[in-house]
Enzyme design. Structure first.
Site, PDB file in Angstrom:
ATOM      1  CD  GLN A  13      62.249 -72.984  26.303  1.00  9.99           C
ATOM      2  OE1 GLN A  13      61.863 -72.912  27.492  1.00  9.99           O
ATOM      3  NE2 GLN A  13      63.135 -74.022  25.754  1.00  9.99           N
ATOM      4  CG  PHE A  14      62.229 -68.783  20.156  1.00  9.52           C
ATOM      5  CD1 PHE A  14      62.521 -69.508  18.793  1.00  9.52           C
ATOM      6  CD2 PHE A  14      62.947 -68.348  20.783  1.00  9.52           C
ATOM      7  CE1 PHE A  14      63.769 -69.709  18.412  1.00  9.52           C
ATOM      8  CE2 PHE A  14      64.702 -68.564  20.522  1.00  9.52           C
ATOM      9  CZ  PHE A  14      64.725 -69.084  19.036  1.00  9.52           C
ATOM     10  CB  THR A  15      62.870 -73.663  21.558  1.00  9.54           C
ATOM     11  OG1 THR A  15      62.780 -73.534  23.237  1.00  9.54           O
ATOM     12  CG2 THR A  15      64.051 -72.693  20.872  1.00  9.54           C
TER      13      THR A  15
END
Length: 150
Positions: A78-80
């Site tokens: 999850q790059f967010t």
């Protein structure tokens, strides 16, 4: 590396209407990676995860670990997690590592977690549009950043 851990009664990941991961009692881990992350971050985090006392003992006190309860794990990239919301209303993901850096670290994280846990860890699919379902148990949600060890 930054993670969000959720203690779950059950969780699953679906991609294109196909369930690719499913667990009952255990941890759902969202993993965000930056360019500066290393194998040292991986080892520190995975050790912390398997030994973190977030499961209830016989008195329902959070005093037992994932290892103690032999819980299962799903890891979702999850790059967010590295979003910057400092300016404006559209998050910037400039700190998040690009796939050429992030994918090997993600895969190493999963492998190290399997070694520490002594069993298979389920995953989502890096970069895919995933639907994550969970029943948070507690609720218990914990964030850990490997850059804040001290």
């Amino acid at each position: 590396m930054k993670i969000v851990i959720q203690r779950v009664s059950k969780a699953s990941v679906t991609i294109n209407e196909e369930k690719v991961a499913s667990i009952s009692k255990g941890l759902l881990i969202f993993l965000g990676i930056v360019n500066e992350d290393t194998q040292e971050d991986i080892k520190w985090l995975t050790n912390k995860i398997v030994n973190l006392r977030v499961f209830g003992d016989e008195n329902n006190v959070m005093n037992t670990s994932l290892l103690d309860v032999q819980g299962d794990v799903i890891v979702v990239s999850q790059f967010t997690l590295h979003a910057s919301t400092k300016k404006g209303n559209r998050p910037s993901y400039i700190k998040a590592a690009k796939p050429d850096v992030a994918v090997p670290l993600y895969e190493n994280f999963v492998k190290q977690l399997e070694v520490d846990l002594g069993k298979k860890v389920q995953t989502g699919q890096f970069g895919a549009d995933m639907k994550v379902a969970l029943l948070n148990d507690g609720p218990v949600t914990i964030t850990i950043d490997s850059k804040n060890k001290e």
